[in-house]
Write a protein that holds these residues in place. Structure first.
Motif, short mmCIF file in Angstrom:
data_model
loop_
_atom_site.label_atom_id
_atom_site.label_comp_id
_atom_site.label_asym_id
_atom_site.label_seq_id
_atom_site.Cartn_x
_atom_site.Cartn_y
_atom_site.Cartn_z
N ARG A 113 0.88 -1.17 0.00
CA ARG A 113 0.00 0.00 0.00
C ARG A 113 0.92 1.22 0.00
NH1 ARG A 113 -5.16 0.25 1.08
NH2 ARG A 113 -6.27 -1.67 1.47
N GLY A 114 0.61 2.19 -0.83
CA GLY A 114 1.40 3.41 -0.86
C GLY A 114 1.39 4.05 -2.23
N THR A 115 2.22 5.07 -2.38
CA THR A 115 2.33 5.78 -3.65
C THR A 115 3.80 5.87 -4.05
OG1 THR A 115 2.58 7.96 -2.60
CG2 THR A 115 0.32 7.23 -3.09
N ASP B 233 -7.91 -1.72 -7.73
CA ASP B 233 -8.90 -1.10 -6.86
C ASP B 233 -8.83 -1.58 -5.42
OD1 ASP B 233 -9.98 0.49 -8.87
OD2 ASP B 233 -11.34 -1.09 -9.53
N ASP B 234 -8.25 -2.78 -5.21
CA ASP B 234 -8.14 -3.31 -3.85
C ASP B 234 -6.96 -4.27 -3.77
OD1 ASP B 234 -9.04 -5.84 -4.87
OD2 ASP B 234 -11.11 -5.27 -4.50
N GLU B 235 -6.67 -4.72 -2.55
CA GLU B 235 -5.53 -5.61 -2.29
C GLU B 235 -5.62 -6.89 -3.12
OE1 GLU B 235 -5.91 -6.29 1.90
OE2 GLU B 235 -4.79 -4.48 2.41
N GLU B 236 -6.80 -7.46 -3.17
CA GLU B 236 -7.02 -8.71 -3.89
C GLU B 236 -6.64 -8.58 -5.36
OE1 GLU B 236 -10.93 -11.35 -4.72
OE2 GLU B 236 -10.67 -10.68 -2.64
N GLU B 237 -7.11 -7.51 -5.98
CA GLU B 237 -6.80 -7.25 -7.39
C GLU B 237 -5.30 -7.01 -7.59
OE1 GLU B 237 -8.32 -3.83 -9.97
OE2 GLU B 237 -10.16 -4.88 -9.33
N ALA B 238 -4.68 -6.28 -6.69
CA ALA B 238 -3.25 -5.98 -6.80
C ALA B 238 -2.41 -7.26 -6.78
CB ALA B 238 -2.81 -5.05 -5.68
N VAL B 239 -2.79 -8.21 -5.94
CA VAL B 239 -2.05 -9.47 -5.84
C VAL B 239 -2.39 -10.40 -7.00
CG1 VAL B 239 -1.79 -11.58 -4.47
CG2 VAL B 239 -1.81 -9.35 -3.34
N ARG C 118 3.42 -6.64 5.97
CA ARG C 118 3.28 -5.53 6.91
C ARG C 118 2.20 -4.54 6.52
NH1 ARG C 118 9.19 -3.39 7.66
NH2 ARG C 118 9.27 -3.92 5.47
N CYS C 119 1.94 -4.34 5.23
CA CYS C 119 0.95 -3.32 4.87
C CYS C 119 -0.24 -3.84 4.07
CB CYS C 119 1.62 -2.14 4.17
SG CYS C 119 2.50 -2.50 2.65
N ILE C 120 -0.28 -5.13 3.79
CA ILE C 120 -1.45 -5.74 3.15
C ILE C 120 -2.13 -6.61 4.21
CG2 ILE C 120 -2.29 -7.27 1.33
CD1 ILE C 120 -1.17 -4.70 0.15
N GLU D 136 -3.62 -14.93 3.35
CA GLU D 136 -4.68 -15.50 2.52
C GLU D 136 -4.43 -15.22 1.04
OE1 GLU D 136 -9.51 -15.39 2.56
OE2 GLU D 136 -8.50 -13.45 2.77
N LEU D 137 -4.08 -13.99 0.71
CA LEU D 137 -3.85 -13.62 -0.69
C LEU D 137 -2.63 -14.32 -1.26
CD1 LEU D 137 -4.72 -9.83 -0.51
CD2 LEU D 137 -6.13 -11.68 -1.44
#
Length: 100
Positions: free
Chosen positions: A18-20, A41-47, A57-59, A64-65
């Motif tokens: 998570r971040g920029t 759009d979300d953590e699931e999609e990013a992975v 640490r940030c997801i 699970e992912l």
């Protein structure tokens, strides 16, 4: 991705955070080189859509992912890890939708 939604970046090791790009990851991880933006759009999609390892640490759902990712993106044989059908159908060429 919306301007108000979560932002994700990837390191050169293939890990999503998570971040920029400007501020770096929320967890404070440092790396040599630039961060890459991940258009999700979300953590699931990013992975799942980018086949990236989630930062523990940030997801929030990193464990699970990571298991879902291994289930559909690797040659590792996984037991029932609860991978949603939408991801299996999208990325597992051998998935038929039938229970074994």
């Amino acid at each position: 991705m919306s301007d108000t939604g979560p932002s994700f970046i990837s390191s050169n090791t293939g890990k999503v955070h998570r971040g920029t790009r400007e501020d770096g990851p929320e967890c404070g991880t440092r790396q040599k080189g630039a961060w890459a933006s991940v258009d999700a759009d979300d953590e699931e999609e990013a992975v799942m859509d980018y086949n990236l390892n989630p930062c523990t640490r940030c997801i929030e759902r990193s464990y699970e992912l990571a298991r879902w990712r291994a289930d559909v993106h690797s040659a590792t044989v996984m037991g029932d890890v609860g991978t949603p059908e939408r991801w299996r159908r999208k990325y597992d060429d051998f998935y038929t939708g039938d229970s074994a």
